[in-house]
Design a protein around this motif. Structure first.
Motif, PDB file in Angstrom:
ATOM      1  N   ARG A 611       6.433  13.869  23.484  1.00  0.00           N
ATOM      2  CA  ARG A 611       6.719  12.930  22.398  1.00  0.00           C
ATOM      3  C   ARG A 611       7.467  13.606  21.258  1.00  0.00           C
ATOM      4  O   ARG A 611       7.952  12.940  20.351  1.00  0.00           O
ATOM      5  CB  ARG A 611       5.409  12.336  21.835  1.00  0.00           C
ATOM      6  CG  ARG A 611       4.488  11.588  22.789  1.00  0.00           C
ATOM      7  CD  ARG A 611       5.203  10.634  23.675  1.00  0.00           C
ATOM      8  NE  ARG A 611       5.221  11.138  25.048  1.00  0.00           N
ATOM      9  CZ  ARG A 611       6.124  10.838  25.947  1.00  0.00           C
ATOM     10  NH1 ARG A 611       7.117  10.051  25.651  1.00  0.00           N
ATOM     11  NH2 ARG A 611       6.060  11.338  27.165  1.00  0.00           N
ATOM     12  N   ALA A 612       7.521  14.957  21.263  1.00  0.00           N
ATOM     13  CA  ALA A 612       8.110  15.692  20.136  1.00  0.00           C
ATOM     14  C   ALA A 612       9.592  15.938  20.348  1.00  0.00           C
ATOM     15  O   ALA A 612      10.035  16.262  21.449  1.00  0.00           O
ATOM     16  CB  ALA A 612       7.392  17.034  19.964  1.00  0.00           C
ATOM     17  N   GLY A 613      10.381  15.791  19.262  1.00  0.00           N
ATOM     18  CA  GLY A 613      11.791  16.161  19.272  1.00  0.00           C
ATOM     19  C   GLY A 613      12.634  15.410  20.262  1.00  0.00           C
ATOM     20  O   GLY A 613      13.505  15.987  20.908  1.00  0.00           O
ATOM     21  N   ARG A 614      12.424  14.091  20.378  1.00  0.00           N
ATOM     22  CA  ARG A 614      13.128  13.329  21.408  1.00  0.00           C
ATOM     23  C   ARG A 614      14.561  12.967  21.008  1.00  0.00           C
ATOM     24  O   ARG A 614      15.407  12.759  21.862  1.00  0.00           O
ATOM     25  CB  ARG A 614      12.347  12.049  21.736  1.00  0.00           C
ATOM     26  CG  ARG A 614      11.000  12.327  22.367  1.00  0.00           C
ATOM     27  CD  ARG A 614      10.202  11.058  22.585  1.00  0.00           C
ATOM     28  NE  ARG A 614      10.765  10.221  23.636  1.00  0.00           N
ATOM     29  CZ  ARG A 614      10.462  10.309  24.917  1.00  0.00           C
ATOM     30  NH1 ARG A 614       9.638  11.257  25.333  1.00  0.00           N
ATOM     31  NH2 ARG A 614      10.987   9.487  25.796  1.00  0.00           N
ATOM     32  N   LYS A 615      14.838  12.845  19.722  1.00  0.00           N
ATOM     33  CA  LYS A 615      16.159  12.382  19.313  1.00  0.00           C
ATOM     34  C   LYS A 615      16.872  13.349  18.356  1.00  0.00           C
ATOM     35  O   LYS A 615      18.059  13.265  18.165  1.00  0.00           O
ATOM     36  CB  LYS A 615      16.035  11.007  18.628  1.00  0.00           C
ATOM     37  CG  LYS A 615      15.507   9.920  19.545  1.00  0.00           C
ATOM     38  CD  LYS A 615      16.506   9.536  20.614  1.00  0.00           C
ATOM     39  CE  LYS A 615      15.893   8.670  21.700  1.00  0.00           C
ATOM     40  NZ  LYS A 615      15.440   7.376  21.254  1.00  0.00           N
ATOM     41  N   GLY A 616      16.139  14.255  17.737  1.00  0.00           N
ATOM     42  CA  GLY A 616      16.780  15.148  16.779  1.00  0.00           C
ATOM     43  C   GLY A 616      16.699  16.595  17.210  1.00  0.00           C
ATOM     44  O   GLY A 616      16.995  16.946  18.340  1.00  0.00           O
ATOM     45  N   SER A 617      16.299  17.448  16.256  1.00  0.00           N
ATOM     46  CA  SER A 617      16.179  18.872  16.558  1.00  0.00           C
ATOM     47  C   SER A 617      14.972  19.122  17.449  1.00  0.00           C
ATOM     48  O   SER A 617      14.151  18.237  17.690  1.00  0.00           O
ATOM     49  CB  SER A 617      16.044  19.661  15.257  1.00  0.00           C
ATOM     50  OG  SER A 617      14.900  19.204  14.540  1.00  0.00           O
ATOM     51  N   ARG A 618      14.868  20.339  17.931  1.00  0.00           N
ATOM     52  CA  ARG A 618      13.797  20.702  18.859  1.00  0.00           C
ATOM     53  C   ARG A 618      12.429  20.472  18.232  1.00  0.00           C
ATOM     54  O   ARG A 618      12.171  20.860  17.091  1.00  0.00           O
ATOM     55  CB  ARG A 618      13.952  22.170  19.249  1.00  0.00           C
ATOM     56  CG  ARG A 618      13.035  22.584  20.389  1.00  0.00           C
ATOM     57  CD  ARG A 618      13.175  24.058  20.690  1.00  0.00           C
ATOM     58  NE  ARG A 618      12.456  24.405  21.910  1.00  0.00           N
ATOM     59  CZ  ARG A 618      12.210  25.646  22.298  1.00  0.00           C
ATOM     60  NH1 ARG A 618      12.638  26.668  21.566  1.00  0.00           N
ATOM     61  NH2 ARG A 618      11.544  25.882  23.424  1.00  0.00           N
ATOM     62  N   GLY A 619      11.541  19.853  18.976  1.00  0.00           N
ATOM     63  CA  GLY A 619      10.200  19.571  18.479  1.00  0.00           C
ATOM     64  C   GLY A 619       9.271  20.755  18.646  1.00  0.00           C
ATOM     65  O   GLY A 619       9.555  21.719  19.362  1.00  0.00           O
ATOM     66  N   LEU A 620       8.110  20.650  17.974  1.00  0.00           N
ATOM     67  CA  LEU A 620       7.098  21.704  18.027  1.00  0.00           C
ATOM     68  C   LEU A 620       5.768  21.104  18.457  1.00  0.00           C
ATOM     69  O   LEU A 620       5.341  20.074  17.926  1.00  0.00           O
ATOM     70  CB  LEU A 620       6.949  22.368  16.651  1.00  0.00           C
ATOM     71  CG  LEU A 620       5.817  23.397  16.512  1.00  0.00           C
ATOM     72  CD1 LEU A 620       6.058  24.601  17.417  1.00  0.00           C
ATOM     73  CD2 LEU A 620       5.666  23.840  15.053  1.00  0.00           C
ATOM     74  N   VAL A 621       5.111  21.766  19.410  1.00  0.00           N
ATOM     75  CA  VAL A 621       3.789  21.337  19.883  1.00  0.00           C
ATOM     76  C   VAL A 621       2.809  22.466  19.637  1.00  0.00           C
ATOM     77  O   VAL A 621       3.057  23.612  20.026  1.00  0.00           O
ATOM     78  CB  VAL A 621       3.816  20.991  21.387  1.00  0.00           C
ATOM     79  CG1 VAL A 621       2.425  20.569  21.853  1.00  0.00           C
ATOM     80  CG2 VAL A 621       4.831  19.889  21.665  1.00  0.00           C
ATOM     81  N   LEU A 622       1.704  22.156  18.963  1.00  0.00           N
ATOM     82  CA  LEU A 622       0.625  23.120  18.755  1.00  0.00           C
ATOM     83  C   LEU A 622      -0.524  22.762  19.677  1.00  0.00           C
ATOM     84  O   LEU A 622      -1.137  21.697  19.532  1.00  0.00           O
ATOM     85  CB  LEU A 622       0.154  23.114  17.299  1.00  0.00           C
ATOM     86  CG  LEU A 622       0.982  23.853  16.234  1.00  0.00           C
ATOM     87  CD1 LEU A 622       1.126  25.312  16.577  1.00  0.00           C
ATOM     88  CD2 LEU A 622       2.309  23.193  16.028  1.00  0.00           C
ATOM     89  N   LEU A 623      -0.801  23.634  20.642  1.00  0.00           N
ATOM     90  CA  LEU A 623      -1.833  23.382  21.647  1.00  0.00           C
ATOM     91  C   LEU A 623      -3.050  24.231  21.301  1.00  0.00           C
ATOM     92  O   LEU A 623      -3.036  25.452  21.480  1.00  0.00           O
ATOM     93  CB  LEU A 623      -1.284  23.724  23.037  1.00  0.00           C
ATOM     94  CG  LEU A 623      -2.059  23.275  24.272  1.00  0.00           C
ATOM     95  CD1 LEU A 623      -1.156  23.311  25.513  1.00  0.00           C
ATOM     96  CD2 LEU A 623      -3.288  24.129  24.550  1.00  0.00           C
ATOM     97  N   GLN A 624      -4.087  23.615  20.784  1.00  0.00           N
ATOM     98  CA  GLN A 624      -5.297  24.322  20.359  1.00  0.00           C
ATOM     99  C   GLN A 624      -6.285  24.436  21.521  1.00  0.00           C
ATOM    100  O   GLN A 624      -6.664  23.426  22.118  1.00  0.00           O
ATOM    101  CB  GLN A 624      -5.945  23.599  19.174  1.00  0.00           C
ATOM    102  CG  GLN A 624      -5.049  23.522  17.959  1.00  0.00           C
ATOM    103  CD  GLN A 624      -5.725  22.936  16.744  1.00  0.00           C
ATOM    104  OE1 GLN A 624      -5.222  23.051  15.634  1.00  0.00           O
ATOM    105  NE2 GLN A 624      -6.876  22.297  16.913  1.00  0.00           N
ATOM    106  N   THR A 625      -6.701  25.681  21.822  1.00  0.00           N
ATOM    107  CA  THR A 625      -7.621  25.905  22.944  1.00  0.00           C
ATOM    108  C   THR A 625      -8.403  27.192  22.742  1.00  0.00           C
ATOM    109  O   THR A 625      -7.940  28.120  22.058  1.00  0.00           O
ATOM    110  CB  THR A 625      -6.854  25.989  24.274  1.00  0.00           C
ATOM    111  OG1 THR A 625      -7.779  26.265  25.334  1.00  0.00           O
ATOM    112  CG2 THR A 625      -5.793  27.075  24.256  1.00  0.00           C
ATOM    113  N   LYS A 626      -9.578  27.257  23.345  1.00  0.00           N
ATOM    114  CA  LYS A 626     -10.376  28.484  23.368  1.00  0.00           C
ATOM    115  C   LYS A 626     -10.129  29.279  24.646  1.00  0.00           C
ATOM    116  O   LYS A 626     -10.691  30.359  24.819  1.00  0.00           O
ATOM    117  CB  LYS A 626     -11.865  28.141  23.260  1.00  0.00           C
ATOM    118  CG  LYS A 626     -12.257  27.505  21.937  1.00  0.00           C
ATOM    119  CD  LYS A 626     -13.729  27.127  21.927  1.00  0.00           C
ATOM    120  CE  LYS A 626     -14.102  26.455  20.607  1.00  0.00           C
ATOM    121  NZ  LYS A 626     -15.517  25.998  20.594  1.00  0.00           N
TER     122      LYS A 626
END
Length: 756
Positions: A611-626
């Motif tokens: 869902r991130a950065g679909r039409k503009g600049s590159r998107g960022l995803v933060l994946l939180q995990t242990k």
């Protein structure tokens, strides 16, 4: 004497035979509904299947009424119903119930919508008569002005002698009142005095859209055109093709070109989507191109609307394209040529309860085969079964591995919440990295999506002193706290109660929530970002069609800055301004006790990242995990589907799970715990006698009691090539033998074929 076999909309096996009076023989054919008696006082609308002259051995009754002049389902649908009943081991009556709108299964179901229309009373239908009428109204200015407006709008003012000079137009009472700005008192006076008479006309509940506008279809990019050509080549070899395209690669535009091609070939198209939320967004896009040739069908539409869509599909002018959720597979089609199943990996395509527990993807493929149509499966993360079928040569495939306009795939960063928690740097569910990225995005006028796959405020409430946890009185689960209603709720049976002031076990007043759901995330985000406009999309906020539409429209138009949601936000939604996506707790998916846990986790994380950065600049995803070292987490980060699938297949093959085996779950329910334990052990022994080591269990499922019914589960693993018809026969025999024993009189036994 003639007889007719019918399907009743009740959970009973087989067909029922009724007498058919000879004068009705020519009127009853397969697919015509009839009214029949059952028992001493009940009546049902049944579906006729076959007329014959073989008298049943048991006592019979005759049908009481024929409800249709023409069949409401075709031969292909009847074959599909029977296939579903056989394959998913469900009574065909349950298929009938699932397939048709309620208004077509009950005596007092569907009622046409009508509106009041107006006409000139016969007494005044001449030049002389109109002059006389206007003369009578000379002192009633308001009535005269409305009457003159009525004459002009209908054409009655163009009279020569007794003959209208223009075609008379229909006019509704509401239209006249809107144009003339008259009150109901004035309108009533004109009717009561006999100047205007009223009548009712039937009107459609369906939306009236514009004509198709193919100029809105965009030209395909080089990569899209190559994939489009691959699909057409695949259709020459196979009936099913997989379009494996990364998120935001432009799969929808390819679908639109394929739909146009099908329409030009005078074929109908069924376009299936897993969620109503997706259907809302896709509806707007397709309507711009296909206009009034597009029909929408899903459970958020009223029953009357669904009946009208069904009837339109039977008419001489059916929809060329139907967009819908899984229930749309049951609609009647006349010339089906293409079935598109978007987001084919989605578990929402599987019906869980009630029966039939069908998978819409499998049913749609079978439906297409019955019409000689082609099926296109589209996704960025193919299901294990689908990808295995591609590798085995059963399906053809096409690939789209670059985003539209060559926009880069989002950057995915792993956030180690185990280390941050140890260092006391977590702000509840949020890491410093996520909060910083959100601040930056909002400062730049961009949007944020936060994914948390639990709804409610707190999944569990616990006493800090004695550890007491409130549990559902009907189910074997803890209650979820919903802050906005100040209630504890069971998400299985709907039981609710208020949050107690103190612990009923030790009277301690310190009751704390454990874990966090979307409601708690929303609450905390509104504290951290007080100036941001926040929305939540989960089952609690999307119970109506308008709620879905409002949330999606507001976020699409930038009226909302942050969207918080459950798996609903992972499913193919297309938003222009989303630059940051936060996956708050990947471990809740990875640690779920199910052999499909890593498959579902990979799919959801990859999809929500898309869902991130679909039409503009590159998107960022933060994946939180242990658990940052888990291979599946690394595979999501690198978008390495082949490596993920190789690991999945190795594990599934070793432990004999799909796609290398065929699964059937046998569920047993009883109110008495000892009775269900005894019945489950006996059922397990019966099945082992027939299937040997293919049987696992019985065992308690993760939730072993729902709605006061205790549950046991038996797993049947079947190798490829086994005779599934013989398997089903054995299972039904075992079930029937159990149900015939008096001690198990209240026992429920049902099957889940190809469970998810």
């Amino acid at each position: 004497m003639y007889f007719v076999d019918v399907i009743l909309p009740v959970p009973l096996e087989g067909l029922f035979t009724y007498g058919l009076p000879e004068q009705w023989v020519e009127c009853v054919t397969m697919g015509v509904r009839v009214l029949v008696p059952l028992g001493k006082s009940k009546h049902y609308i049944a579906m006729a299947v076959k007329v014959h002259r073989t008298e049943p051995e048991m006592k019979w009754k005759s049908i009481e009424q024929i409800l249709d002049e023409q069949p409401v389902i075709g031969e292909e649908q009847m074959k599909l119903w029977q296939w579903i009943a056989d394959y998913y081991m469900a009574p065909i009556g349950d298929v009938f119930k699932a397939a048709m709108p309620s208004g077509m299964k009950t005596e007092e179901g569907y009622k046409p919508r009508t509106e009041t229309c107006l006409d000139l009373s016969p007494k005044w239908r001449s030049e002389q008569g109109l002059h006389a009428a206007l003369n009578i109204m000379r002192r009633a200015d308001k009535q005269r002005r409305v009457f003159e407006t009525f004459l002009a709008m209908t054409g009655w003012d163009k009279m020569q002698g007794n003959v209208p000079q223009v075609p008379i137009q229909e006019l509704s009472r509401d239209e006249l009142m809107n144009v003339s700005h008259c009150t109901s008192t004035v309108m009533k006076a004109l009717i009561d005095k006999g100047f205007i008479e009223t009548y009712e006309r039937e009107v459609s509940r369906l939306n009236r859209h514009a004509e198709p506008d193919y100029t809105r279809i965009r030209k395909l990019s080089t990569a899209q055109q190559d994939a489009y050509n691959e699909i057409l080549m695949g259709f020459l070899k196979k009936n099913v093709v997989l379009l494996h395209g990364v998120t935001s690669s432009g799969k929808t535009e390819i679908y639109i070109h394929l739909i146009r091609r099908a329409i030009e070939r005078r074929e109908q198209v069924l376009y299936l989507m897993p969620e109503i939320a997706l259907t809302v967004q896709m509806q707007q896009r397709l309507q711009r191109v296909f206009g009034n040739r597009l029909g929408i069908y899903h459970s958020k539409y009223s029953d009357a609307e669904r009946v009208e869509i069904w009837q339109k599909q039977l008419s001489e002018t059916p929809y060329d394209v139907v967009l819908g959720a899984r229930s749309a597979v049951f609609l009647p089609f006349q010339r089906l040529g293409l079935v598109i199943i978007d987001e084919e990996h989605e578990t929402s395509f599987k019906q869980q309860d009630p029966a039939p527990r069908y998978h819409a993807r499998s049913v749609a493929i079978m439906l297409a085969a019955m019409y000689g149509a082609k099926t296109l499966l589209g996704t960025a993360t193919p299901s294990a079964e689908t990808y295995h079928n591609v590798l085995a040569g059963k399906y053809a495939s096409a690939t789209l591995d670059t985003r539209y306009k060559d926009i880069a795939m989002p950057e995915i960063r792993i956030v180690d919440t185990k280390d941050l928690t140890r260092r006391k740097m977590m702000h509840g569910a949020f890491s410093p990295q996520l909060l910083a990225a959100m601040h930056k995005a909002l400062d730049n006028g961009e949007q944020v999506i936060l994914f948390q796959n639990r709804r409610g405020f707190a999944p569990m409430i616990e006493c800090k002193v004695c550890g007491w946890v409130p549990r559902c009185q009907n189910c074997d689960v803890s209650l979820t706290y919903h802050k906005n209603t100040s209630q504890l709720t069971c998400h299985y049976c709907g039981f609710t109660c208020r949050l107690p002031d103190c612990c009923p076990n030790c009277e301690n007043r310190e009751l704390a929530g454990r874990g966090f759901g979307t409601e708690k995330v929303e609450d905390r985000i509104m504290e951290i970002f007080p100036n941001a406009r926040v929305a939540r999309m989960d089952l609690d906020t999307t119970r109506t069609r308008s709620a879905y539409e409002r949330i999606i429209a507001d976020f699409s138009e930038g009226k909302t800055n942050i969207l918080i949601g459950t798996q609903m936000v992972t499913k193919g939604l297309d938003f222009d301004r989303v630059s940051v996506v936060g996956i708050l707790n990947a471990d809740s998916m990875l640690n779920y006790p199910d052999f499909r846990a890593h498959e579902h986790a990979f799919t959801m994380m990859a999809q929500v990242s898309g869902r991130a950065g679909r039409k503009g600049s590159r998107g960022l995803v933060l994946l939180q995990t242990k658990n940052k070292e888990l291979p599946v987490v690394q595979q999501v980060v690198t978008n390495n589907f082949p490596a993920y699938f190789e690991d999945l297949c190795r594990e599934r093959r070793d432990f004999r799970y799909p796609p290398f085996t065929h699964l059937i779950y046998i569920y047993m329910k009883h109110k008495d715990d000892r009775a269900i334990e005894s019945a489950a052990m006996e059922m397990g022994a019966r099945l082992r006698h027939s299937f040997g080591t293919r049987v696992l269990g019985p065992d308690k499922p993760a939730v072993a009691k729902i709605k006061t019914m205790n549950i046991r589960k038996i797993v049947l693993k079947l190798e490829p090539g086994i005779d599934l018809n013989a398997v089903r026969q054995h299972l039904k025999q075992a079930r029937n033998a159990m149900l015939q024993e008096k001690r198990y009189v209240s026992l429920q036994v049902y099957f889940d074929v190809d469970p998810l």
